[in-house]
Design an enzyme around this catalytic site. Structure first.
Site, mmCIF file in Angstrom:
data_model
loop_
_atom_site.group_PDB
_atom_site.id
_atom_site.type_symbol
_atom_site.label_atom_id
_atom_site.label_comp_id
_atom_site.label_asym_id
_atom_site.label_seq_id
_atom_site.Cartn_x
_atom_site.Cartn_y
_atom_site.Cartn_z
ATOM 1 C CB CYS A 2 22.541 89.653 32.544
ATOM 2 S SG CYS A 2 21.666 90.267 33.989
ATOM 3 N NE ARG A 27 28.366 88.826 30.958
ATOM 4 C CZ ARG A 27 28.983 89.911 30.488
ATOM 5 N NH1 ARG A 27 30.162 89.802 29.911
ATOM 6 N NH2 ARG A 27 28.430 91.097 30.586
ATOM 7 C CD1 TRP A 74 24.540 87.435 39.525
ATOM 8 C CD2 TRP A 74 24.080 89.597 39.841
ATOM 9 N NE1 TRP A 74 25.070 87.802 40.747
ATOM 10 C CE2 TRP A 74 24.803 89.123 40.956
ATOM 11 C CE3 TRP A 74 23.678 90.927 39.824
ATOM 12 C CZ2 TRP A 74 25.126 89.929 42.043
ATOM 13 C CZ3 TRP A 74 24.000 91.738 40.909
ATOM 14 C CH2 TRP A 74 24.711 91.236 41.996
ATOM 15 C CG ASN A 98 24.250 92.945 31.144
ATOM 16 O OD1 ASN A 98 24.038 93.094 32.340
ATOM 17 N ND2 ASN A 98 25.474 92.953 30.629
ATOM 18 N N GLY A 99 21.723 94.951 32.476
ATOM 19 C CA GLY A 99 21.848 96.312 32.964
ATOM 20 C C GLY A 99 20.710 96.677 33.894
ATOM 21 C CD GLU A 479 43.044 88.284 45.537
ATOM 22 O OE1 GLU A 479 42.878 87.355 44.718
ATOM 23 O OE2 GLU A 479 42.295 89.285 45.580
ATOM 24 C CE LYS A 483 40.483 85.606 44.004
ATOM 25 N NZ LYS A 483 40.065 87.000 44.197
ATOM 26 C CD GLU A 486 35.778 86.923 45.291
ATOM 27 O OE1 GLU A 486 35.420 87.822 44.526
ATOM 28 O OE2 GLU A 486 36.855 86.302 45.135
ATOM 29 C CG HIS A 502 45.677 100.218 67.029
ATOM 30 N ND1 HIS A 502 45.881 101.308 67.855
ATOM 31 C CD2 HIS A 502 46.892 99.891 66.534
ATOM 32 C CE1 HIS A 502 47.160 101.632 67.843
ATOM 33 N NE2 HIS A 502 47.805 100.784 67.048
ATOM 34 C CE LYS A 602 36.492 86.795 35.771
ATOM 35 N NZ LYS A 602 37.451 86.327 36.779
#
Length: 607
Positions: A2, A27, A74, A98-99, A479, A483, A486, A502, A602
């Site tokens: 947030c 964020r 968020w 926020n939290g 990575e 991406k 995401e 395997h 973020k």
């Protein structure tokens, strides 16, 4: 997570807050809202979805007032609805948070029993109701806020305004960042200095457990016991111009094109070009005495750390333990005092990484953090900071920060190897030369953009994608898969190429693209053999390589992108760039929200 903004002054607060909230969109959020004091009364406007929805509402129902708070939420507790959007409050107080308040259920039951009436499903409303409870019993806003803060358990940054108290905002932080901005007869609060960049360069950071009362005349700071404390005012390097798109379609596109300059700027800080030697900042311990490195991070930063582990073990011959921070903090591994705790974070506020830092500190480790925000909480709690000169990274999906982190880790590897007598002057000069050549080589990667777009058309039609790599290219594959997940929402998994037999090879058929990162070098033949096995089972091979490896790979792959050939030491840095570009191009074809993908934030400032 947030985003929070607070404003007190003589100008209308709503447009200032709305603009600042836009700078906090990176964020991640799913709803937004603003509250102001209008003729002493608290008025709110809230909307689910993007800030444009809130802006439309404000155009229809303006929100006047010179004192206000704003929030991008968020969702954690409660669905992302207008009712659950911040600010929360009563007719006496409005709060943004926020939290996570961990004891909110206990507090809610207590407050409901006392007659407080809740209207949302969020933990954050508990703060407003607890403050309101104390206000009704005759406490002043300062006293009510302080009494509330003493009861809260968990992580929070918050801001409050109070009916009948124009020209005052109270803010507090515990485990989540909050910054105070100093203007001319106006003051600001923000989740980070980026939110305040066009408004002021004079800022002060709250320490953990601090709370503050801001008025147009300035700010007063207090600790959790209520004692006055001093917090230094400093100049931030951020300016408003640094956060624009500069003509690019998305922030991610802009940030991808900033790879060359970011790599160059970061290396300039750590390398003396005249002597071709790495120059470390002053450290309060001897690198030569380090016997073990414990490395931790989250997300893309963790993959950068995996590459760092390959380098440190190969060139400095130091054993490296590595964990994702969310696991390390609870696994509680035994650590020998005097070891090097190495942490990586773009924001310097990542909750799990910060908790791991504190655990390492308690275990007697020397703490070095690789950070892009050098005035962050992690920076203040580290023995030394190795800064990445990446500038603001607005897109939720990290790009340029990753190559900047790798640039720092490469320099640290050289410094460790030199300190241990394993890298001599000639080898150091060669390794440094290879690093200094990277910015120009990175620029050449974008000459392959059309080829990457063609590759993207194949990936965009897939439901599942496999990524393969060996050695230091395995984290590059991780990575790339991250991406793609995401920003395109395509399921992708990465494997060490030798592990394919395997189990994962059973997934391969002609509907599954196999994206491989295969530069020339010692592991080229082994990886080529793995790809031939995938091709034999119908896999569509899409390969990133270099000029030296391209001829062999074109014999078996459907699509090959060849970038400049570089030394194997620096190849992971360069190979990362086209892998990230591929995800961006697929996202364009899929029509997803590139900069703000669903469900993501973020900076993850809560567990």
């Amino acid at each position: 997570m947030c985003g929070i903004v607070g404003v007190v002054g003589s100008n209308q607060a709503t447009p200032v807050i709305l603009d600042a909230l836009r700078r906090l969109e990176y964020r991640g959020y799913d709803s937004a809202g603003i509250a102001t004091l209008e003729e002493g009364h608290v008025e709110r406007r809230r909307a689910a979805g993007k800030l444009d929805h809130l802006a439309t509402l404000l155009a229809r129902m303006p929100l006047p007032g010179v004192t206000g708070i704003g929030h991008t939420r968020w969702a954690t507790h409660g669905a992302p609805t207008e009712n659950n959007a911040h600010p929360h409050g009563t007719e006496r107080v409005s709060v943004v948070h926020n939290g996570i308040i961990e004891n909110f259920e206990e507090l809610r039951h207590e407050l409901e029993a006392a007659g407080q009436v809740f209207s949302t499903d969020t933990d954050s409303e508990t703060i407003a109701q607890l403050v309101d409870y104390h206000l009704q019993r005759g406490l002043s806003p300062r006293e009510a806020a302080h009494e509330c803060l003493k009861r809260l358990e968990g992580a929070y940054a918050l801001a409050m305004i109070f009916a009948g108290h124009d020209g005052m905002v109270i803010g507090a932080r515990h485990g989540a960042p909050l910054v105070v901005g100093f203007g001319d007869n106006e003051m600001f609060l923000g989740s980070d200095s980026l939110a305040l960049a066009p408004l002021t360069r004079r800022i002060a950071y709250l320490d953990d457990g601090d709370w503050t009362v801001i008025t147009p005349a300035g700010a007063a700071f207090f600790d959790m016991a209520g004692n006055p404390v001093e917090r230094p005012v400093r100049l931030t390097a951020l300016i408003a111009a640094s956060v624009g798109k500069d003509g690019y379609r998305h922030y991610m596109e802009k940030e991808l094109h900033e790879h060359p300059v970011v790599i160059g700027q970061t290396l300039q800080r750590l390398i003396d070009p005249a002597t071709r030697r790495v120059v470390m900042p002053d450290l309060p311990f001897d690198l030569a005495a380090v016997q073990r490195v414990v490395l931790t991070a989250c997300g893309s930063a963790f993959y950068a750390g995996m590459i760092g582990r390959y380098w440190i073990e190969q060139y400095a011959r130091l054993p490296v333990d590595i964990d994702v921070a969310s696991e390390m903090r609870y696994r509680n591994p035994p650590l020998t005092r005097g070891g090097l705790g190495l942490l990586i974070s773009q924001s310097g506020e990542t909750a799990d990484t910060l908790a791991a830092l504190r655990g390492m500190r308690e275990a007697g480790q020397h703490i070095v953090s690789v950070l892009n925000v050098e005035q962050s909480t992690m920076a203040r709690e580290s023995d030394a900071v190795l800064g990445t000169v990446a500038g603001p990274e607005i897109s939720v999906a990290s790009t340029k920060a990753f190559t900047a982190q790798l640039s720092v880790l490469a320099c640290l590897t050289i410094a460790l190897g030199r300190a241990r007598g394993l890298i001599g002057p000639a080898q150091e000069e060669s390794m440094v030369t290879n690093l200094l050549d990277l910015p120009s080589k990175a620029t050449e990667v974008f000459e392959r953009h059309d080829e990457i777009r063609r590759m993207a058309t194949i990936v965009a039609d897939a439901r599942d994608v496999l990524y393969l790599g060996r050695g230091a290219m395995f984290p590059v594959a991780l990575e790339g898969a991250l991406k793609l997940k995401e920003i395109t929402y395509i399921h992708a998994e990465a494997y060490a190429a030798g592990e394919m037999k395997h189990g994962p090879i059973s997934l391969i058929d002609n509907t599954v693209p196999v994206v491989a990162t295969v530069p020339s070098g010692p592991l080229f033949e082994k990886t080529l053999s793995n790809l031939q096995e995938a091709r034999a089972r119908g896999g569509r091979l899409l390969v990133f390589t270099d000029m030296a490896g391209a001829p062999r790979l074109r014999e078996i792959a459907e699509c090959v992108v060849a970038i400049p050939t570089v030394d194997e030491f620096v190849a992971p840095i360069l190979q990362t760039i086209p892998v990230q570009i591929l995800a961006y191009e697929v996202a364009l074809l899929k029509g997803t929200d590139v900069d703000q993908p669903r469900n993501l934030a973020k900076s993850v400032t809560v567990e």
